[in-house]
Design a protein around this motif. Structure first.
Motif, short mmCIF file in Angstrom:
data_model
loop_
_atom_site.label_atom_id
_atom_site.label_comp_id
_atom_site.label_asym_id
_atom_site.label_seq_id
_atom_site.Cartn_x
_atom_site.Cartn_y
_atom_site.Cartn_z
N TYR A 140 0.84 -1.19 0.00
CA TYR A 140 0.00 0.00 0.00
C TYR A 140 0.88 1.24 0.00
CZ TYR A 140 -3.86 -3.03 1.64
OH TYR A 140 -4.82 -4.01 1.76
N ARG A 141 0.28 2.38 -0.34
CA ARG A 141 0.89 3.67 -0.08
C ARG A 141 0.27 4.22 1.20
NH1 ARG A 141 3.60 6.07 -4.38
NH2 ARG A 141 4.29 7.57 -2.81
N ARG A 142 1.10 4.82 2.03
CA ARG A 142 0.61 5.43 3.27
C ARG A 142 0.11 6.84 2.96
NH1 ARG A 142 1.74 4.49 8.72
NH2 ARG A 142 3.38 3.00 8.15
N LEU A 143 -1.20 7.06 3.11
CA LEU A 143 -1.80 8.36 2.86
C LEU A 143 -2.26 8.97 4.18
CD1 LEU A 143 -1.76 7.25 -0.04
CD2 LEU A 143 -3.98 8.34 -0.39
N THR A 144 -2.08 10.26 4.29
CA THR A 144 -2.58 11.00 5.46
C THR A 144 -3.70 11.92 4.99
OG1 THR A 144 -0.39 10.97 6.49
CG2 THR A 144 -2.00 12.54 7.35
N VAL A 145 -4.88 11.69 5.56
CA VAL A 145 -6.05 12.50 5.23
C VAL A 145 -6.30 13.45 6.39
CG1 VAL A 145 -8.49 12.49 4.61
CG2 VAL A 145 -7.01 10.58 3.91
N VAL A 146 -6.29 14.75 6.12
CA VAL A 146 -6.48 15.76 7.16
C VAL A 146 -7.83 16.44 6.92
CG1 VAL A 146 -5.56 17.84 8.25
CG2 VAL A 146 -3.99 16.11 7.31
N THR A 147 -8.67 16.41 7.95
CA THR A 147 -10.01 17.01 7.82
C THR A 147 -10.41 17.62 9.16
OG1 THR A 147 -12.27 16.57 7.07
CG2 THR A 147 -11.24 14.89 8.45
N ASP A 148 -11.56 18.27 9.17
CA ASP A 148 -12.01 18.90 10.42
C ASP A 148 -12.73 17.88 11.30
OD1 ASP A 148 -14.78 18.71 9.59
OD2 ASP A 148 -14.42 20.45 8.31
N HIS A 149 -12.91 18.23 12.56
CA HIS A 149 -13.52 17.31 13.51
C HIS A 149 -14.94 16.94 13.12
CE1 HIS A 149 -10.46 17.31 16.80
NE2 HIS A 149 -10.08 18.40 16.16
N GLN A 150 -15.66 17.85 12.52
CA GLN A 150 -17.06 17.59 12.18
C GLN A 150 -17.20 16.45 11.17
OE1 GLN A 150 -19.08 21.07 10.78
NE2 GLN A 150 -20.98 19.98 10.27
N ARG A 151 -16.28 16.38 10.22
CA ARG A 151 -16.37 15.36 9.17
C ARG A 151 -15.54 14.11 9.47
NH1 ARG A 151 -16.40 20.36 6.43
NH2 ARG A 151 -18.16 20.61 4.99
N ALA A 152 -14.65 14.18 10.45
CA ALA A 152 -13.70 13.09 10.68
C ALA A 152 -14.38 11.79 11.07
CB ALA A 152 -12.71 13.50 11.77
N GLY A 153 -15.39 11.86 11.93
CA GLY A 153 -16.04 10.64 12.41
C GLY A 153 -16.70 9.87 11.28
N ARG A 154 -17.44 10.57 10.45
CA ARG A 154 -18.10 9.91 9.33
C ARG A 154 -17.08 9.31 8.36
NH1 ARG A 154 -21.00 12.89 4.25
NH2 ARG A 154 -21.30 11.02 2.98
N LEU A 155 -16.01 10.09 8.10
CA LEU A 155 -14.99 9.62 7.16
C LEU A 155 -14.29 8.38 7.70
CD1 LEU A 155 -13.36 9.97 4.58
CD2 LEU A 155 -11.85 11.53 5.83
N GLU A 156 -13.93 8.40 8.97
CA GLU A 156 -13.26 7.23 9.56
C GLU A 156 -14.14 5.99 9.49
OE1 GLU A 156 -11.29 5.67 13.77
OE2 GLU A 156 -11.97 7.76 13.59
N ASN A 157 -15.42 6.13 9.82
CA ASN A 157 -16.34 4.99 9.76
C ASN A 157 -16.45 4.44 8.34
OD1 ASN A 157 -16.90 5.07 12.48
ND2 ASN A 157 -18.70 6.41 12.24
N GLU A 158 -16.50 5.36 7.37
CA GLU A 158 -16.62 4.92 5.98
C GLU A 158 -15.37 4.18 5.53
OE1 GLU A 158 -17.15 6.96 1.58
OE2 GLU A 158 -18.11 7.89 3.32
N LEU A 159 -14.21 4.68 5.92
CA LEU A 159 -12.96 4.03 5.53
C LEU A 159 -12.79 2.67 6.21
CD1 LEU A 159 -10.52 7.08 5.56
CD2 LEU A 159 -11.55 5.96 3.58
#
Length: 211
Positions: free
Chosen positions: A138-157
């Motif tokens: 894999y490639r190691r990617l760092t996704v930076v987002t705000d707290h409001q969207r982070a929870g949804r994004l983490e669950n989706e990933l």
């Protein structure tokens, strides 16, 4: 050399398997190894754990493309120990692996053919006993987002095919994710869709993770 360089087989953990042939004991110790220093350190540790053994023959295959290979007969007749051990590792298609066969001589000479069968065979038996695991590049990617969207994004990933390696909270949230090289564009599009285009994606180095 394997055609699929994005995936390889290795052993997941250390382990050992012993067999007896004509009163000689052959103890094969296996371990994962990321580089030659790790492999040789394992050989030295096994040697120290069995100081009275007659031989400590070893072989290792390293690198996702199996490009680093080495074998040692440790005093056995040339080509009768380390080479058949190495042949067994490559035949099984494993890499990132070091094998040490510790022999306690039982008083009966096995001959060249007998030694080749014994050393190669005990490595194969040890691989069967421990089992192997597929790992993928894999490639190691760092996704930076705000707290409001982070929870949804983490669950989706976490619900998808991308391993989430770490989550760091600060003024923003940084999620480290493993993404196959061929899927980088699709991943960026998915992140943009989940965060309304507000997230930043930084591409890092390679890593290997269970497939």
């Amino acid at each position: 050399m394997r055609e699929d360089r994005d995936q390889y087989l290795t052993v997941e953990r250390e382990g050992a398997h012993e067999t007896e042939i004509s009163r000689s004991r052959f103890l094969c110790s296996l371990a994962p190894a990321g580089d030659e220093d790790e492999a040789l350190a394992f050989v030295a540790r096994i040697r120290a754990e069995h100081p009275t053994a007659s031989h400590h023959c070893y072989a290792y295959v390293l690198g996702a493309d199996s490009s680093t290979r080495k074998a040692s007969d440790d005093g056995e007749p040339g080509g009768t120990a380390g080479v058949p051990m190495l042949h067994m590792l490559t035949r099984r298609g494993v890499t990132g692996v070091v094998a040490v066969v510790t022999r306690y001589f039982g008083g009966t000479k096995l001959g060249a053919g007998g030694l080749i069968r014994a050393y190669g065979g005990v490595v194969g038996e040890a691989l069967d006993a421990l089992g192997t695991v597929a790992r993928r590049r894999y490639r190691r990617l760092t996704v930076v987002t705000d707290h409001q969207r982070a929870g949804r994004l983490e669950n989706e990933l976490r619900g998808g095919a991308y391993p989430v390696l770490d989550v760091r909270y600060g003024a923003e949230v940084a999620l480290e994710v493993g993404v196959p090289e061929a899927e980088l564009d699709a991943f960026r599009a998915r992140v943009a869709d989940a965060t309304a285009g507000s997230a930043r994606v930084d591409v890092g180095g390679e890593l290997y993770h269970p497939a």
